[in-house]
Design a protein around this motif. Structure first.
Motif, PDB file in Angstrom:
ATOM      1  N   ARG A 322      48.876   6.288  25.420  1.00 45.73           N
ATOM      2  CA  ARG A 322      49.494   6.512  24.118  1.00 45.73           C
ATOM      3  C   ARG A 322      50.192   5.247  23.621  1.00 45.73           C
ATOM      4  NH1 ARG A 322      49.780  11.531  21.929  1.00 45.73           N
ATOM      5  NH2 ARG A 322      48.917  13.188  23.217  1.00 45.73           N
ATOM      6  N   LYS A 323      50.844   4.579  24.551  1.00 39.33           N
ATOM      7  CA  LYS A 323      51.490   3.340  24.133  1.00 39.33           C
ATOM      8  C   LYS A 323      50.449   2.318  23.696  1.00 39.33           C
ATOM      9  CE  LYS A 323      56.059   3.214  26.055  1.00 39.33           C
ATOM     10  NZ  LYS A 323      57.003   2.495  26.922  1.00 39.33           N
ATOM     11  N   GLY A 326      49.235   2.755  20.228  1.00 37.36           N
ATOM     12  CA  GLY A 326      50.166   2.586  19.117  1.00 37.36           C
ATOM     13  C   GLY A 326      51.346   3.516  19.055  1.00 37.36           C
ATOM     14  N   SER A 327      51.633   4.260  20.134  1.00 34.97           N
ATOM     15  CA  SER A 327      52.775   5.161  20.061  1.00 34.97           C
ATOM     16  C   SER A 327      54.065   4.385  20.246  1.00 34.97           C
ATOM     17  CB  SER A 327      52.668   6.218  21.144  1.00 34.97           C
ATOM     18  OG  SER A 327      53.863   6.935  21.233  1.00 34.97           O
ATOM     19  N   MET A 328      55.076   4.744  19.468  1.00 33.25           N
ATOM     20  CA  MET A 328      56.397   4.197  19.669  1.00 33.25           C
ATOM     21  C   MET A 328      57.067   4.975  20.797  1.00 33.25           C
ATOM     22  SD  MET A 328      56.783   2.021  17.280  1.00 33.25           S
ATOM     23  CE  MET A 328      57.513   1.691  15.715  1.00 33.25           C
TER      24      MET A 328
END
Lengths: 794, 221
Positions: A322-323, A326-328
């Motif tokens: 997820r990171k 593009g996950s914050m």
């Protein structure tokens, strides 16, 4: 975004059935316990609150000093209300004398019921703000009147109009129904005030005012008060301190009577007095259960956190991906929080079902009428915010911890969550088991104390002994005839009468003098009036001297002491000594071994037994042991129908009444027992989940060890060892904590058990056994797995 | 597009410094297709992670679209990454709990794209990659090649300028590998810059430039 979170949360739950089961069940059980306890506490705190004048009502009490000991009592002289009205009228809105709430026979034609009720002055209707369904609050102004609770009115008259019907109370007074009021709430001290009759009727019938030479000497009644609208309870209480002292004779002034108000607010939770001071009471149980409830919930939250962090390795990959796409970090935190909140919401729903299903048993156990407050906004707000809060607390560690992973490390496979996270996890497990073991120890000690008091010799034989209240005047003067008829049936081995039941001392006389009495000692002793056959019917035993006998006519001025009384009077050889009761001389003819009539946790009170056929209120019957009790009771009932036709046959077994002395402690013990079992259950669920993850984590290691020749036992020991050492640490923490706490609890009982070392041993061993059982399942599963398969998992 | 100047990356182990990258300077222009080659442990993946902003050098300078990556704030860097870079992994790294459709959709969620737009974008990609029929399957129901196809679809759905691929065909058989490389070639032709790490000479040939790494140094450019 949120939909996506929800979707993945649901799929995760479905995928890991064992994990989800443990999490949701564990949390739901924890919440259910907290909810039950919360409802219980709410019920306790709202006791009596339904009365409009809750803040201004009080009972008049007094402290008196006997031999340097201050005792507090609600019993006051019959002129108390009058005197307060006269002297402090402006501070009070209403004052009302009352008798004692007790069972009385109400008869209407052929219909007879025994109901509890009481005699009050007319203003009681205003004080209790009775909701009148028929008649008005002025209904008690007429001396020969009565007002009934709705349910009693229904029981007596069914659908007919009860107003103006003539009733008989105890086949003695004839009264006219002048009102019907809504039943008083169960969670109030007036829950079984089922009828109210006028005080004037009662006091004048007894000729009390004429009979008593000194109206301020005897404390036989209660007084309730409602202070003036703007008065301050504490100030008024201080003001009336000497209201009795100013009136009593010199002799009685020596007891230093201090009158005060005990506000309704404190009746239920702060009912105990020590040395004349209010020292609490049931409030300790509110605290105790509050703490237990929070702890059980904490245990469930710990499971949640523990399992989530243990699983973090599995989730780490997802975090990395997820990171990488593009996950914050904040979005990941949001995701994990929504997962934990979802679980806690599921748990909340399940806990509502659990509470609804278990409430009947819980009510039975706790002697309450609690229900889920479905319509209360407070209940829902607290329930929902509580579940959100739990979700956030429980989810905080995994959410913050998992989201901090470095994607590169995770995706490269160099990430190792286990080592880092295992220390806090261990602390949490130790905390869980510390709480569980403390609860085990506490529960064992509570039950041991109850058993200890139950095993205390009561000094008489309760088996087959029944008590009957002489509730109408019809019994008077028929002692011998009634006894003969009962003995003739063969159902009764012996019959006697006494001024009170064997399970209590109803009168204490301050006016005793005796040979060689130290003048500084105040002669107050319990006094029980009995008939010749009392000793035989209850089977008491003698330490010295003999029982009353019809062969000695002089026995009418003889008395029997218990050992405590003989010791109090300082007699070395009590037989033949003279004891004066209110100036009248009696000869001591016997000393009985102490009988436990009052609290089984307290020393036996000094008591005098004397012959008096007039002062008899109770019948004691010893059932023929050769006959079944149902058969015997049928025969006894037919005799009573003859002698007491106006009342229903109402009796109780002394054994049951005696058992009620343990009621509070047993109730607390049982509740604590249930909560302990649940706490252990929750802890074990967590342990089970944790063990399965540890086993999974070490699959490869176990495979290699097996290939190198480890036996199943070796592997089992390897996996169980860590947990066992955690339990030992928990035991080391909980044993002293439980000892301190329980030792403190036991101090309030004068007759108390020792805390012996085996309790700690048993608790520790028990916890260990449960742990091993839980862990072994996983350990053995891992140990018997095919090593080739497990090595291939990497 | 990318400028690396004198990049060093090392790990401390005890008193020693183990250098993974030494003095790397590199220019990559928009539209290039670069293959990074080298034996195991030569620093290929580390270099790729540095380029992908998943790791930081100990020394040196990194300009991405004329912005100094190392000097801007973490948050700006994530934005930069999110907007311009797509990552393709050797082990695909799809989320097991999500379907093909949802896996491809996830980056769009993080980009805050509206639901209707997401639908059409995912539908386009599925169509383009010929995997419409597979959209409701979970990753473990797909072959390796299909999983990697999904991985690439996920990487390009946000229209990145740069695709970083870490041995994208490493887990695939040769036929699947070829298909993936052809796909990269097409993407490159459409203007996407591609940097891949690979062991295979043959795959490296797809690129317009090969960088050889040995013991953390660039051998020849």
């Amino acid at each position: 975004m949120f939909n996506n979170f929800l979707k993945i949360a649901l799929r995760n739950l479905k995928r890991n059935k064992v994990y989800s089961f443990i999490n949701i069940i564990g949390l739901a059980v924890g919440m259910a316990v907290a909810m039950l306890i919360g409802l219980w506490i709410y019920d306790e705190l709202s006791f009596n609150k339904s009365f409009q004048n809750y803040d201004r009502l009080a009972i008049v009490m007094q402290n008196q000093t006997f031999n340097g000991k201050v005792g507090s009592q609600t019993a006051v002289p019959y002129l108390m209300a009058d005197e307060i009205r006269k002297t402090y009228g402006s501070d009070f809105k209403y004052v009302s004398m009352s008798s004692w709430n007790g069972k009385h026979v109400l008869s209407f034609g052929e219909k007879k019921i025994a109901q509890s009720g009481n005699y009050f002055e007319p203003q009681i209707t205003e004080m209790l703000s009775l909701k009148m369904l028929k008649g008005t609050r002025k209904a008690l102004k007429e001396t020969h009147s009565i007002i009934l609770s709705e349910s009693v009115a229904k029981a007596l008259f069914d659908k007919a109009d009860p107003m103006d019907k003539l009733l008989k109370i105890d086949n003695n007074f004839t009264v006219k129904v002048s009102g019907v009021y809504e039943d008083l709430p169960f969670n109030s001290d007036f829950q079984d005030l089922n009828f109210i009759a006028p005080w004037d009727l009662y006091i004048n019938d007894n000729n009390w005012p004429e009979k008593t030479t000194d109206p301020w000497r005897s404390n036989a009644f209660q007084a309730f008060a409602q202070i003036a609208d703007h008065a301050d309870m504490d100030k008024v209480s201080v003001k009336i301190k000497d209201v009795k002292l100013k009136r009593v004779s010199k002799v009685n002034a020596a007891f230093k009577p201090e009158v005060f108000l005990h506000p309704m607010k404190k009746w239920h939770l702060y009912s105990e007095f020590k040395d004349g001071k209010n020292v609490g009471g049931r409030i300790q149980f509110v605290w105790l259960f509050g703490i237990i409830g929070s702890f059980v919930l904490l245990l469930a939250c710990i499971n949640f956190m523990n399992l989530a962090t243990a699983r973090s390795e599995k989730r780490a990959k997802e975090v990395g991906i997820r990171k990488a796409i593009g996950s914050m970090r904040s979005q990941l935190i949001g995701q994990f929080f929504s997962e934990s909140v979802l679980v806690s919401v599921f748990a909340l729903l399940l806990s509502l079902v659990l509470v609804q299903l278990t409430l009947p048993y819980f009510n039975q156990l706790s002697n309450k009428q609690i229900s889920i407050l479905w319509t209360s906004p407070l209940f829902w707000t607290s329930g929902i915010s509580f579940s959100l809060f739990t979700g956030l607390i429980a989810g905080s560690y995994p959410a913050l911890y998992l989201s901090s992973f470095q994607p590169v490390k995770v995706l490269k496979g160099t990430f190792q969550a286990g080592r880092f996270a295992s220390a806090p996890r261990k602390v949490l497990v130790v905390l869980q088991f510390t709480v569980s073991i403390t609860l085990i120890i506490g529960t064992i000690i509570v039950f041991q104390q109850i058993q200890f008091a139950k095993n205390r010799p009561s000094g008489y034989d309760r088996s087959g002994l029944i008590n009957i209240l002489m509730n109408t005047p019809d019994f008077k003067g028929h002692y011998n005839a009634l006894r003969n008829d009962l003995l003739k049936t063969g159902a009764v081995a012996e019959m006697s009468q006494s001024s009170g039941p064997t399970t209590g001392i109803s009168a204490i006389n301050n006016g005793y003098e005796w040979d060689g009495k130290d003048p500084s000692i105040q002669g107050n002793l319990g006094t029980v009036a009995i008939t010749h056959d009392f000793g035989k019917s209850i089977g008491w035993t003698f330490a010295a001297g003999r029982d009353f006998s019809r062969n000695f006519s002089t026995d009418s001025s003889g008395i029997i002491l218990n050992e405590a009384a003989a010791k109090f009077m300082g007699f070395k050889d009590p037989i033949g000594k003279t004891v004066k009761a209110d100036g009248k001389p009696y000869k001591v003819i016997g000393v009985i071994k102490d009988m436990v009539m009052e609290s089984p946790y307290q020393p036996v009170f000094r008591t005098v037994y004397m012959l008096d056929y007039e002062w008899a209120n109770f019948i004691n019957l010893k059932i023929n042991p050769k006959m079944s009790s149902s058969q015997a009771l049928a025969k006894i009932e037919s005799v009573f129908k003859k002698y007491n036709p106006s009342a229903p046959f109402d009796y109780w077994f002394v054994d049951d009444e005696y058992a009620r002395k343990f009621g509070d402690e047993e109730r607390i013990g049982k509740l604590a027992g249930v909560f302990t079992v649940l706490a252990i259950f929750i802890s074990c669920l967590g342990l089970f989940g944790l063990a399965s993850f540890v086993a999974e984590q070490r699959t490869k290691e176990i495979g290699i060890r097996k290939i190198l020749g480890a036996s199943i036992f070796n592997v089992w020991r390897l996996l169980s060892k860590d947990f066992v050492s955690l339990i030992i640490i928990s035991l080391l923490i909980s044993a002293p904590a439980a000892y301190l706490f329980m030792n403190n609890w036991l101090q309030k009982y004068e007759y108390r058990t020792e805390i012996s070392w085996w309790i700690f041993l048993v608790s520790g061993m028990g916890a260990m056994a449960i742990t091993l059982l839980t862990v072994s399942f996983q350990a053995i599963k891992a140990a018997v797995a095919n090593p080739v398969k497990s090595i291939r998992t990497e | 597009m990318i400028q690396l100047k004198n990049i060093f990356r090392w790990y401390n182990s005890g008193a020693n410094r183990n250098f993974v990258l030494r003095d790397i300077s590199l220019d990559i222009k928009e539209g290039e297709f670069v293959s990074i080659m080298g034996p195991s442990g030569s620093g290929k993946s580390t270099l790729l992670h540095l380029l992908g902003m998943m790791d930081e050098p100990n020394e040196g300078e990194y300009l991405f679209l004329d912005q100094s990556v190392l000097k801007i704030k973490e948050k700006q860097r994530s934005e930069l990454y999110k907007k311009h870079i797509g990552f393709v992994f050797q082990a695909y790294h799809l989320i097991d709990e999500l379907t093909v459709y949802e896996n491809i959709e996830t980056p769009l969620l993080y980009h805050g794209i509206s639901s209707s737009e997401r639908k059409s974008m995912v539908a386009d990609i599925l169509d383009r990659f010929n995997i419409v029929g597979k959209k409701d399957l979970f990753p473990n129901q797909l072959s390796g090649g299909q999983q990697q196809l999904v991985g690439i679809a996920r990487a390009i759905i946000t229209n990145p300028k740069l695709i970083l691929a870490d041995e994208p065909t490493g887990n695939l058989n040769s036929k699947q590998g070829e298909e993936i490389m052809e796909l990269f070639k097409t993407l490159n032709a459409e203007g996407v810059t591609i940097i891949q790490v690979t062991h295979s000479e043959k795959n490296a040939e797809y690129g317009s430039r090969i960088i050889n790494l040995l013991d953390g140094r660039i051998e020849k450019v």
